[in-house]
Motif scaffolding. Structure first.
Motif, PDB file in Angstrom:
ATOM      1  N   ARG A  27      12.802  -8.931   2.702  1.00 11.57           N
ATOM      2  CA  ARG A  27      11.633  -9.483   2.006  1.00 11.57           C
ATOM      3  C   ARG A  27      11.636  -9.078   0.541  1.00 11.57           C
ATOM      4  O   ARG A  27      10.607  -8.784  -0.059  1.00 11.57           O
ATOM      5  CB  ARG A  27      10.350  -9.025   2.701  1.00 11.57           C
ATOM      6  CG  ARG A  27      10.125  -9.706   4.043  1.00 11.57           C
ATOM      7  CD  ARG A  27      10.005 -11.215   3.900  1.00 11.57           C
ATOM      8  NE  ARG A  27       9.962 -11.901   5.193  1.00 11.57           N
ATOM      9  CZ  ARG A  27      11.025 -12.410   5.796  1.00 11.57           C
ATOM     10  NH1 ARG A  27      12.234 -12.309   5.218  1.00 11.57           N
ATOM     11  NH2 ARG A  27      10.924 -13.020   6.942  1.00 11.57           N
ATOM     12  N   SER A  28      12.824  -9.095  -0.051  1.00  9.39           N
ATOM     13  CA  SER A  28      12.933  -8.825  -1.482  1.00  9.39           C
ATOM     14  C   SER A  28      12.629 -10.098  -2.263  1.00  9.39           C
ATOM     15  O   SER A  28      12.611 -11.205  -1.718  1.00  9.39           O
ATOM     16  CB  SER A  28      14.334  -8.325  -1.820  1.00  9.39           C
ATOM     17  OG  SER A  28      15.291  -9.350  -1.581  1.00  9.39           O
ATOM     18  N   ASP A  34      -0.281  -5.117   2.109  1.00  9.12           N
ATOM     19  CA  ASP A  34      -0.680  -5.365   0.722  1.00  9.12           C
ATOM     20  C   ASP A  34       0.530  -5.300  -0.201  1.00  9.12           C
ATOM     21  O   ASP A  34       1.429  -4.472  -0.014  1.00  9.12           O
ATOM     22  CB  ASP A  34      -1.695  -4.305   0.259  1.00  9.12           C
ATOM     23  CG  ASP A  34      -2.965  -4.324   1.082  1.00  9.12           C
ATOM     24  OD1 ASP A  34      -3.258  -5.370   1.682  1.00  9.12           O
ATOM     25  OD2 ASP A  34      -3.652  -3.285   1.132  1.00  9.12           O
ATOM     26  N   LYS A  35       0.531  -6.159  -1.205  1.00 10.20           N
ATOM     27  CA  LYS A  35       1.565  -6.068  -2.229  1.00 10.20           C
ATOM     28  C   LYS A  35       1.220  -4.932  -3.190  1.00 10.20           C
ATOM     29  O   LYS A  35       0.070  -4.799  -3.607  1.00 10.20           O
ATOM     30  CB  LYS A  35       1.682  -7.379  -2.997  1.00 10.20           C
ATOM     31  CG  LYS A  35       2.267  -8.517  -2.183  1.00 10.20           C
ATOM     32  CD  LYS A  35       2.474  -9.757  -3.036  1.00 10.20           C
ATOM     33  CE  LYS A  35       3.108 -10.891  -2.237  1.00 10.20           C
ATOM     34  NZ  LYS A  35       3.348 -12.094  -3.052  1.00 10.20           N
ATOM     35  N   GLN A  45       7.938  -4.347  -2.597  1.00 15.03           N
ATOM     36  CA  GLN A  45       6.599  -4.867  -2.855  1.00 15.03           C
ATOM     37  C   GLN A  45       5.631  -4.628  -1.703  1.00 15.03           C
ATOM     38  O   GLN A  45       4.411  -4.583  -1.917  1.00 15.03           O
ATOM     39  CB  GLN A  45       6.672  -6.362  -3.164  1.00 15.03           C
ATOM     40  CG  GLN A  45       7.196  -7.231  -2.037  1.00 15.03           C
ATOM     41  CD  GLN A  45       7.110  -8.706  -2.365  1.00 15.03           C
ATOM     42  OE1 GLN A  45       6.249  -9.121  -3.142  1.00 15.03           O
ATOM     43  NE2 GLN A  45       7.997  -9.507  -1.800  1.00 15.03           N
ATOM     44  N   PHE A  46       6.121  -4.457  -0.465  1.00  8.66           N
ATOM     45  CA  PHE A  46       5.241  -4.210   0.670  1.00  8.66           C
ATOM     46  C   PHE A  46       5.326  -2.767   1.185  1.00  8.66           C
ATOM     47  O   PHE A  46       4.752  -2.455   2.223  1.00  8.66           O
ATOM     48  CB  PHE A  46       5.592  -5.141   1.841  1.00  8.66           C
ATOM     49  CG  PHE A  46       5.449  -6.601   1.524  1.00  8.66           C
ATOM     50  CD1 PHE A  46       4.254  -7.109   1.049  1.00  8.66           C
ATOM     51  CD2 PHE A  46       6.510  -7.470   1.706  1.00  8.66           C
ATOM     52  CE1 PHE A  46       4.116  -8.455   0.761  1.00  8.66           C
ATOM     53  CE2 PHE A  46       6.386  -8.819   1.425  1.00  8.66           C
ATOM     54  CZ  PHE A  46       5.184  -9.310   0.946  1.00  8.66           C
ATOM     55  N   ILE A  99       7.330  -5.840   7.856  1.00  5.69           N
ATOM     56  CA  ILE A  99       7.116  -6.492   6.556  1.00  5.69           C
ATOM     57  C   ILE A  99       7.639  -7.928   6.552  1.00  5.69           C
ATOM     58  O   ILE A  99       7.580  -8.592   5.517  1.00  5.69           O
ATOM     59  CB  ILE A  99       7.803  -5.698   5.427  1.00  5.69           C
ATOM     60  CG1 ILE A  99       9.320  -5.662   5.627  1.00  5.69           C
ATOM     61  CG2 ILE A  99       7.225  -4.297   5.318  1.00  5.69           C
ATOM     62  CD1 ILE A  99      10.090  -5.052   4.458  1.00  5.69           C
ATOM     63  N   ARG A 115       0.513   4.895  -2.798  1.00  2.00           N
ATOM     64  CA  ARG A 115       0.026   3.556  -2.492  1.00  2.00           C
ATOM     65  C   ARG A 115      -0.661   3.578  -1.132  1.00  2.00           C
ATOM     66  O   ARG A 115      -0.065   3.983  -0.137  1.00  2.00           O
ATOM     67  CB  ARG A 115       1.180   2.541  -2.465  1.00  2.00           C
ATOM     68  CG  ARG A 115       1.884   2.353  -3.806  1.00  2.00           C
ATOM     69  CD  ARG A 115       0.982   1.684  -4.830  1.00  2.00           C
ATOM     70  NE  ARG A 115       1.671   1.412  -6.079  1.00  2.00           N
ATOM     71  CZ  ARG A 115       1.749   2.255  -7.106  1.00  2.00           C
ATOM     72  NH1 ARG A 115       1.192   3.460  -7.010  1.00  2.00           N
ATOM     73  NH2 ARG A 115       2.377   1.922  -8.213  1.00  2.00           N
ATOM     74  N   HIS A 137       1.079  -9.928   6.000  1.00  4.70           N
ATOM     75  CA  HIS A 137       1.964  -8.927   5.414  1.00  4.70           C
ATOM     76  C   HIS A 137       1.126  -7.744   4.936  1.00  4.70           C
ATOM     77  O   HIS A 137      -0.078  -7.883   4.709  1.00  4.70           O
ATOM     78  CB  HIS A 137       2.739  -9.507   4.219  1.00  4.70           C
ATOM     79  CG  HIS A 137       3.743 -10.541   4.582  1.00  4.70           C
ATOM     80  ND1 HIS A 137       3.395 -11.848   4.847  1.00  4.70           N
ATOM     81  CD2 HIS A 137       5.093 -10.471   4.735  1.00  4.70           C
ATOM     82  CE1 HIS A 137       4.483 -12.546   5.139  1.00  4.70           C
ATOM     83  NE2 HIS A 137       5.533 -11.730   5.076  1.00  4.70           N
ATOM     84  N   ILE A 163       6.498  -4.590  -7.590  1.00  7.12           N
ATOM     85  CA  ILE A 163       7.922  -4.366  -7.350  1.00  7.12           C
ATOM     86  C   ILE A 163       8.283  -2.951  -7.762  1.00  7.12           C
ATOM     87  O   ILE A 163       8.130  -2.562  -8.918  1.00  7.12           O
ATOM     88  CB  ILE A 163       8.771  -5.386  -8.125  1.00  7.12           C
ATOM     89  CG1 ILE A 163       8.379  -6.802  -7.716  1.00  7.12           C
ATOM     90  CG2 ILE A 163      10.251  -5.151  -7.876  1.00  7.12           C
ATOM     91  CD1 ILE A 163       8.530  -7.075  -6.244  1.00  7.12           C
TER      92      ILE A 163
END
Length: 876
Positions: A247-248, A841-842, A854-855, A863, A806, A839, A845
Motif C-alpha cells: 500500500r505504498s 488513519d493516514k 502512510q498507514f 493496511i 502517531r 484503512h 508519508i
C-alpha cells in the motif's frame, strides 16, 4: 445428557439446551459457546448436540459445561474457523476472539512470518497453547525485530490445519498452577476432530479490492472407524497460499537516477537522467505490506481401544515457504549541492549489479512437526493418562535479491543467513478420580507429573553474508574512492561466534482438587512445583477458584493465582547482527557515529543483539535471565435469565514482575569504549561503531481488563433462526517498576537508557485497549447469512521522540458471509472481509523515497483494505 442438580427443572433444562443449540449450529460435534459468532454452515435447531457443550480446559477430571465453569472460557466451533474467509489460524482467531490481537505488519526480520499475537494485552508467549490437551511447541524464530511482542518466541498457529479442528477452548485466566510455564494470560486448547464419517473438500479463493494479495486455500478431511470398539482415525490436509500486497504510493524522490549538472556562464543546469521519465515509482515501495507465503499442513488424530486401554495418537506435519520484501534501495546517487537535498543517498546499490536499485527479500523455509502418543486407562479406581510428545521446528533463513557491497560486483545475490531449530520432548502422567464419602458432594482429586526437554540451535550462515570486504568504489561512479557500507541490505547473516546451542530439562508435579461444598458453591484449589535446569531454578504456583450460584442460572465466580514464565532458550542464547540506516546530519555537524559524512547520505550501521551470558553483554550490565512471575485476580458474573440468552462479565488484574524484554538500542562508540578489554573483540568486528541490545528482566507491569460476552438465539418460525452475539474486551497495561539503567552503561554514555520511551509505548499502547465484536447469523432453509462488525480501539505507534508519535483512531470493520446449500452435500459461499474497505488513519508519508508508511504498521485489521472471496465445500 446429565445436567447439574440446579438445572433439574424443565425451565432451566430448556434454557441450557437452547443456549447450547445456538453454537450447535456450527455443526455436529462442535462446542456450545461461541464468541461473536461467525457464520456457520450447518444448522441443528433441535439442539441435538447440546451434550457437546462440555469443556475440558481449566478443569481436571469431571467435565463441566461452559455455564458451570468457574473461570471464563470461550469455545469456537470448527465450522466457524472455515467461514471467516481467512486462510491462517492467527487471522481467524483475531477475527473471532475479542481479547486476541494481531498487528498487521509489526516490524522486520522474521516478525512478519511469525507475527506476534497478544492475548488479554500480554505477549503471545505469555499464553499456553495446547493441542488435544498436550503442550504445543513454540517456533524456532525469535521476534527480535518486532515492535509489538518484541523478543517473544510464540507458538506458530498457522502450522495447525484449521480444517482439522473440532473446536478451540480459550481459558481467559491464569493457569500456571494447572498447566505450567507460559499460562499467565490464559490457555488456548485446540481440540482435533474425531469424526469417523467426515469426507469433505473445501476450496476458498479471494483477493483484495485493489486486485492484489490473491489468496488460495484448499482443505481435505477424511475420517473412518478404527477397530470395532469405537476407535477412529481422522486425517486432514490444508494448503494455503497468499501473494504479496503493498500500500505504498509512488516514490516522491525528485531524481531516481544521477542527474547531469552543468554550469555555463554562471548558470547551473540540472538535466535529469532520461530513465527518470519512465521509472516505475512503485517499485521501491513493495516492502510496505504483507509478503508471499505458502503453507502445506497435515494432521492426524486417532484412538484405538485395546483390552482395558485406549491408545491414542495425534500430530501435525507442516512446511512453509515465505518471501518478504524487507528493504528497498534506489540506485546510487551521489550528492549534488542544492539538487539532491532530502534524498537518502546510499552507496550500496552497485550499478554493476543493481543499476535500478533493488528490493531485498527475506526467505524462510520451515519444516515443523509434533506427534503425541499415549494411553488412557483405569487402575484401582484412578483414571490415568500417560503420554509423550515429540516436536521440532526447523527454519532456514535466506536472503534473496540482495548483495554484500563490500565484496564488490562479484558479491553473491543469494545468501544462506542462518538455520534455527527448536526441539521439545514432553512426557506427562495425569491421574484423576472422584472420591466420595468425605464430603457431602464428591471430591475430584487430580495429580500429575511432567518432564520436558528442550533444545535450541542457531547455525552460522554463508561466510559472504557476514564478512566485511575491502572493495573500493571506482572512479566514474557516485562515491568514487569510498568503501560501501558493511553488511547485507536489511539484514546480516549469523557469524560463527553468534552460533550455538542450548538445552535444558524441567520437571514438574501438580495437585488439583475441586468439589461442591454445597449444592450451589464450588471451590477448587491447585498447586504446582516446577524445577528448571541451566540456572533457571525452581518455582511454585497455586490457584484458588470458586463459583457460587446465588439464584438458578445466576452465578458469581472468582479466581486468584500466581504464575510464571521461564525464559525461552532463544532468549537466553540468541545473538545476531542486523543492519540499520540513518541519514547524515546536516551542517554544522556532518558527523555520523563519530566520523565525517556528507549531509543527506544514507549510511548503515550494525545493531548487535548480544547473547545475555556473553562477556560483552555482561560488560554492558547484563545479568542472567530469571523467570517472569505473575499474580492473577479475576471476578465474574454469569447469567442465563431466560431460554436462549447467556451473559458473562469478567474483570481481571494481572501483575507481572521481571518481564523479559530487550533493551533500548544502546549507541556505543569506539572512542568511549576503546580502553575496554572485554569489548575489544566485539569492537574489532565493527570498527565504525556499534548499537547493541540484550535481553533482560527490565520491567514490571500491571494489566487490568474486562471481558463481556452475550449470546442469544431465537427461532423465527417460517422465517428461520436468528443468532445474535456481542463481545467486548478492554485491557490496559501500565509500568509499575522500571529497572534502573546499569551504572556501567551510564559510565559508557550518560545519555543511555535501558528501556526507552518507544519500547514502553509499544508495551503499553501499541495494541488497541478496546475491541467490540457484534455478530448476527440468520438461517433459513438452504441459506445461511452471517454478518459481523468489529470495532478496534485506538492505539499508538510511538517514534523515537514525542513529535514522531502517531495515534490511530478506532475503526469499525464489517465482514459478511453468505452461504447456500446447493444440495445436501454441496455448499457454496461468497463473502467479504472489511466490506467497506476501511484503512487506518493516514499519517503522512514517512519515507518519501519509497512512498511507504502512510498507514503505519500496527493496524490490527491490516493496511490492505477490503477483501472478497468465494468458497466451495463438498462432502462425500
Amino acid at each position: 445428557m446429565i445436567l447439574p442438580e440446579r438445572f433439574n427443572t424443565s425451565r432451566w433444562r430448556a434454557a441450557l439446551l437452547a443456549c447450547a443449540s445456538v453454537a450447535a449450529i456450527a455443526g455436529p460435534g462442535q462446542a456450545a459457546e461461541t464468541t461473536a459468532a461467525a457464520p456457520a454452515a450447518v444448522a441443528d435447531s433441535e439442539g441435538a448436540n447440546a451434550v457437546e457443550g462440555v469443556i475440558v480446559t481449566g478443569v481436571r477430571g469431571a467435565r463441566r459445561t461452559v455455564a458451570d465453569s468457574p473461570a471464563p472460557v470461550d469455545v469456537i466451533g470448527g465450522e466457524q474457523l472455515l467461514t471467516t474467509g481467512k486462510v491462517g489460524l492467527k487471522e481467524v482467531l483475531n477475527t473471532l476472539i475479542p481479547s486476541f490481537n494481531l498487528p498487521g505488519v509489526n516490524g522486520g526480520g522474521t516478525s512478519w512470518t511469525v507475527r506476534a499475537i497478544t492475548l488479554r494485552g500480554l505477549n503471545g508467549d505469555q499464553a499456553l497453547f495446547l493441542v488435544n490437551g498436550k503442550r504445543r511447541h513454540t517456533t524456532a524464530l525469535i521476534n527480535n525485530l518486532a515492535r509489538v511482542g518484541r523478543g517473544g518466541v510464540p507458538v506458530d498457529l498457522d502450522f495447525i490445519p484449521a480444517s482439522a479442528i473440532a473446536r478451540i477452548e480459550v481459558l481467559r485466566d491464569g493457569a500456571s498452577a494447572q498447566y505450567g510455564s507460559d499460562a499467565i494470560a490464559g490457555v488456548v486448547n485446540i481440540i482435533l476432530k474425531d469424526d469417523v464419517d467426515e469426507r469433505s473438500f473445501s476450496y476458498t479463493g479471494g483477493q483484495n479490492y485493489l486486485g492484489d494479495g490473491d489468496t488460495r486455500s484448499a482443505t481435505l478431511n477424511w475420517g473412518r472407524p478404527l477397530g470395532d470398539n469405537g476407535g477412529f482415525l481422522h486425517l486432514a490436509l490444508n494448503w494455503k497460499n497468499n501473494e504479496a500486497a503493498s500500500r505504498s504510493v509512488p516514490s516522491r524522490a525528485q531524481y531516481i537516477y544521477q542527474p547531469t549538472v552543468s554550469t555555463v556562464n554562471g548558470v547551473t543546469t540540472v538535466t535529469p537522467d532520461p530513465r527518470d521519465a519512465t521509472a516505475d515509482r512503485y517499485f521501491w515501495g513493495r516492502s510496505y505490506g504483507p509478503g508471499e507465503e505458502d503453507i502445506l499442513a497435515a494432521s492426524y488424530n486417532a484412538e484405538l481401544p485395546w483390552r482395558d486401554l485406549k491408545l491414542y495418537a495425534s500430530g501435525t506435519l507442516s512446511h512453509r515457504s515465505s518471501k518478504k520484501n524487507t528493504g528497498s534501495f534506489l540506485p546510487n546517487l551521489a550528492p549534488v549541492t542544492g539538487v539532491t537535498a532530502g534524498r537518502p543517498l546510499n552507496r550500496n546499490s552497485l550499478p554493476e549489479v543493481y543499476p535500478d536499485g533493488f528490493n531485498a527479500l527475506r526467505r524462510i523455509f520451515e519444516l515443523d512437526f509434533q506427534s503425541s502418543f499415549g494411553a488412557r486407562g483405569e487402575t484401582a479406581g484412578w483414571d490415568w493418562d500417560l503420554s509423550t510428545t515429540l516436536a521440532q521446528d526447523h527454519a532456514q533463513l535466506d536472503g534473496e535479491n540482495t548483495l554484500n557491497a563490500t565484496l564488490g560486483p562479484s558479491s553473491p545475490t543469494y545468501f544462506h543467513l542462518s538455520t534455527h531449530e527448536f526441539r521439545q520432548w514432553t512426557n506427562n502422567l495425569d491421574v484423576t478420580r472422584e472420591i466420595t464419602g468425605w464430603l457431602k458432594n464428591p471430591l475430584q482429586v487430580s495429580w500429575g507429573l511432567e518432564h520436558r526437554y528442550e533444545r535450541f540451535l542457531i547455525e552460522a550462515g554463508d561466510e559472504a553474508s557476514y564478512i566485511v570486504g575491502n572493495y573500493v568504489i571506482p572512479a566514474g561512479q557516485p562515491f568514487a574512492g569510498l568503501r560501501p557500507n558493511p553488511g547485507l541490505a536489511s539484514y546480516a547473516g549469523t557469524a560463527p561466534e553468534d552460533a550455538g546451542s542450548a538445552s535444558r530439562n524441567s520437571g514438574a508435579a501438580y495437585v488439583d482438587l475441586g468439589t461442591n461444598l454445597t449444592r450451589t458453591w464450588y471451590v477448587g484449589v491447585a498447586g504446582r512445583y516446577e524445577r528448571y535446569g541451566k540456572g533457571v531454578g525452581d518455582t511454585t504456583s497455586g490457584k484458588l477458584t470458586t463459583r457460587w450460584e446465588f439464584l438458578p442460572g445466576y452465578a458469581v465466580r472468582a479466581t486468584v493465582s500466581n504464575g510464571f514464565r521461564a525464559p525461552s532458550l532463544g532468549q537466553t542464547i540468541f545473538a545476531t547482527s542486523t543492519i540499520n540506516g540513518s541519514l547524515c546530519a546536516a551542517a554544522p555537524n556532518n558527523i555520523f557515529r563519530g566520523a565525517p559524512c556528507t549531509p543527506g547520505e544514507y549510511l548503515t550501521f550494525p545493531t548487535k543483539v548480544l547473547r545475555t551470558d556473553s562477556v560483552e553483554a555482561k560488560a554492558l550490565g547484563a545479568e542472567p535471565l530469571k523467570p517472569e512471575t505473575s499474580t492473577n485476580y479475576s471476578f465474574g458474573l454469569t447469567a442465563e435469565p431466560f431460554a436462549g440468552l447467556r451473559l458473562t462479565l469478567d474483570s481481571y488484574q494481572i501483575d507481572i514482575d521481571d518481564r523479559i524484554v530487550d533493551t533500548s538500542n544502546l549507541d556505543l562508540s569506539v572512542t568511549q569504549l576503546a580502553s575496554r578489554a572485554d569489548l575489544a573483540p566485539l569492537l574489532a568486528r565493527f570498527p565504525q561503531g556499534l548499537t547493541a541490545t540484550y535481553y533482560t528482566n527490565a520491567v514490571s507491569t500491571r494489566t487490568t481488563g474486562t471481558d463481556f460476552v452475550a449470546e442469544y438465539g431465537v427461532n423465527l418460525g417460517e422465517l428461520g433462526r436468528l443468532n445474535l452475539n456481542a463481545a467486548y474486551a478492554f485491557n490496559k497495561t501500565k509500568i509499575t517498576k522500571l529497572k534502573a539503567t546499569p551504572a556501567v552503561l551510564k559510565a559508557v554514555n550518560p545519555n543511555l537508557v535501558l528501556f526507552d520511551r518507544q519500547k514502553i509505548a509499544d508495551l503499553t499502547v501499541g495494541t488497541p485497549r478496546e475491541k467490540i465484536i457484534l455478530g448476527a447469523q440468520w438461517l433459513r432453509g438452504a441459506w445461511n447469512v452471517g454478518l459481523r462488525n468489529t470495532r478496534y480501539g485506538r492505539y499508538t505507534e510511538a517514534g523515537t521522540s514525542a513529535s514522531l508519535d502517531r495515534t490511530f483512531s478506532p475503526k469499525w470493520i464489517t465482514d459478511l458471509d453468505i452461504g447456500w446449500q446447493v444440495r445436501e452435500a454441496t455448499n457454496i459461499a461468497i463473502g467479504a472481509n472489511n466490506l467497506f474497505d476501511k484503512h487506518p488513519d493516514k499519517i503522512g508519508i514517512i519515507n518519501t523515497d519509497q512512498g511507504t508508511g502512510q498507514f503505519g504498521t500496527f493496524s490490527p485489521f491490516g493496511i490492505t483494505g477490503g477483501y472478497y472471496y468465494a468458497r466451495l465445500t463438498q462432502r462425500f
